[in-house]
Scaffold this active site. Structure first.
Site, PDB file in Angstrom:
ATOM      1  N   SER A  42      -5.303   0.475  13.169  1.00  0.00           N
ATOM      2  CA  SER A  42      -4.693  -0.759  12.465  1.00  0.00           C
ATOM      3  C   SER A  42      -4.753  -2.081  11.429  1.00  0.00           C
ATOM      4  O   SER A  42      -4.822  -2.346  10.797  1.00  0.00           O
ATOM      5  CB  SER A  42      -3.406  -1.246  12.753  1.00  0.00           C
ATOM      6  OG  SER A  42      -3.554  -1.857  14.421  1.00  0.00           O
ATOM      7  N   GLY A  79      -2.471   3.069  15.187  1.00  0.00           N
ATOM      8  CA  GLY A  79      -2.435   3.092  16.779  1.00  0.00           C
ATOM      9  C   GLY A  79      -3.177   4.732  16.441  1.00  0.00           C
ATOM     10  O   GLY A  79      -3.021   5.106  17.891  1.00  0.00           O
ATOM     11  N   ASN A 107      -7.046  -0.094  21.192  1.00  0.00           N
ATOM     12  CA  ASN A 107      -5.289   0.462  21.939  1.00  0.00           C
ATOM     13  C   ASN A 107      -5.460   1.349  22.665  1.00  0.00           C
ATOM     14  O   ASN A 107      -4.901   1.491  24.254  1.00  0.00           O
ATOM     15  CB  ASN A 107      -4.683   1.791  20.004  1.00  0.00           C
ATOM     16  CG  ASN A 107      -4.039   1.207  19.199  1.00  0.00           C
ATOM     17  OD1 ASN A 107      -3.222   0.280  19.407  1.00  0.00           O
ATOM     18  ND2 ASN A 107      -4.663   1.539  18.117  1.00  0.00           N
ATOM     19  N   ASP A 188       3.603 -10.671  15.754  1.00  0.00           N
ATOM     20  CA  ASP A 188       3.100  -9.653  16.852  1.00  0.00           C
ATOM     21  C   ASP A 188       2.457 -10.423  18.072  1.00  0.00           C
ATOM     22  O   ASP A 188       1.955 -10.030  18.832  1.00  0.00           O
ATOM     23  CB  ASP A 188       3.636  -8.268  16.759  1.00  0.00           C
ATOM     24  CG  ASP A 188       2.271  -8.320  15.462  1.00  0.00           C
ATOM     25  OD1 ASP A 188       0.976  -9.290  15.358  1.00  0.00           O
ATOM     26  OD2 ASP A 188       1.843  -6.648  15.263  1.00  0.00           O
ATOM     27  N   HIS A 191      -1.567  -8.676  15.333  1.00  0.00           N
ATOM     28  CA  HIS A 191      -2.661  -8.167  13.575  1.00  0.00           C
ATOM     29  C   HIS A 191      -2.423  -9.614  13.112  1.00  0.00           C
ATOM     30  O   HIS A 191      -1.802 -10.103  12.933  1.00  0.00           O
ATOM     31  CB  HIS A 191      -1.498  -7.160  13.121  1.00  0.00           C
ATOM     32  CG  HIS A 191      -1.274  -5.669  13.311  1.00  0.00           C
ATOM     33  ND1 HIS A 191      -0.356  -5.411  14.636  1.00  0.00           N
ATOM     34  CD2 HIS A 191      -2.071  -4.594  14.360  1.00  0.00           C
ATOM     35  CE1 HIS A 191      -0.523  -4.447  15.111  1.00  0.00           C
ATOM     36  NE2 HIS A 191      -1.405  -3.372  15.219  1.00  0.00           N
TER      37      HIS A 191
END
Length: 233
Positions: A42, A79, A107, A188, A191
């Site tokens: 991402s 993801g 991730n 968040d 990102h």
């Protein structure tokens, strides 16, 4: 008037031979351009940012502003772990790409995947790309603090070790200067926002430019070498 017609016909033919068409010029420019693929999760795909604000798009714009004829393709998938990247490598990264920026592993760390699995997957990705003859820029990642010091000690060195093994260009931390900076990240705190992406592009630009120059020089050398010499390489 009739005696001048052969002269006019010759001049018309000469003009077609000496003035390049617009389509021909565009074709030459496309032929000489370099293709970069940004392959990752991402952080590459552009999660949470608008059109034209993801890493590949901002990188392409920055490179073109500096005079590079380059196309940067977004091959990011939100993801993705290193396992996911490996499973889609063959259809996500074309073999005719000149440079591949590999950004995977974030991730894996967030999910606590065993570092040896991450290393095995990235090793296979780099092996495939280098065996194809593609230039690679490996972007490193750092485990989040909540994973603990033991996990970080096993995870963080993976990227430098693989970059050395395959002798590829290495950018130690993709989020360098952006991680933990509130003004450069989305809500968040993971990102980057569009300004954060711009900061990443600015920091990576020297390495990407250096790699583009190296690939261009190699291609020019191959084109100017006799066929037997080029094949020997």
């Amino acid at each position: 008037m009739q005696r001048f017609q052969p002269i006019l016909a010759a001049l018309a033919l000469l003009s077609w031979l000496t003035v390049p068409s617009a389509s021909g010029a565009q074709g030459a420019e496309h032929q000489n351009s370099l293709h970069v693929v940004a392959f990752g999760d991402s952080l590459v795909a552009g999660y949470g940012v608008g059109p034209g604000e993801a890493f590949p798009e901002q990188l392409q714009a920055a490179l073109r502003d500096r005079g590079y004829a380059v196309e940067v393709t977004n091959a990011g998938a939100s993801g993705d772990t290193s396992s996911g990247g490996l499973s889609r490598l063959d259809w996500s990264v074309p073999e005719n790409a000149d440079i591949v920026i590999v950004e995977l592993g974030a991730n894996d760390a967030l999910r606590g995947i065993a570092p040896e699995i991450t290393e095995k997957n990235l090793d296979q990705i780099l092996r495939t790309l280098t065996e194809r003859g593609q230039a690679v820029i490996l972007a490193g990642m750092i485990a989040p603090p909540n994973m603990g010091s033991d996990y970080a000690a096993a995870f963080n060195p993976i990227f430098a070790r693989l970059a050395e093994k395959y002798e590829v260009a290495f950018y130690p931390f993709f989020l360098d200067g952006v991680a933990a900076q509130p003004g450069l990240n989305q809500g968040d705190a993971i990102h980057p926002n569009k300004d954060g992406v711009a900061a990443i592009v600015e920091k990576m630009l020297p390495l990407v430019s250096e790699t583009l120059d190296s690939v261009s020089a190699r291609q020019m050398s191959d084109q100017s070498s006799p066929p037997d010499a080029a094949a020997a390489r």
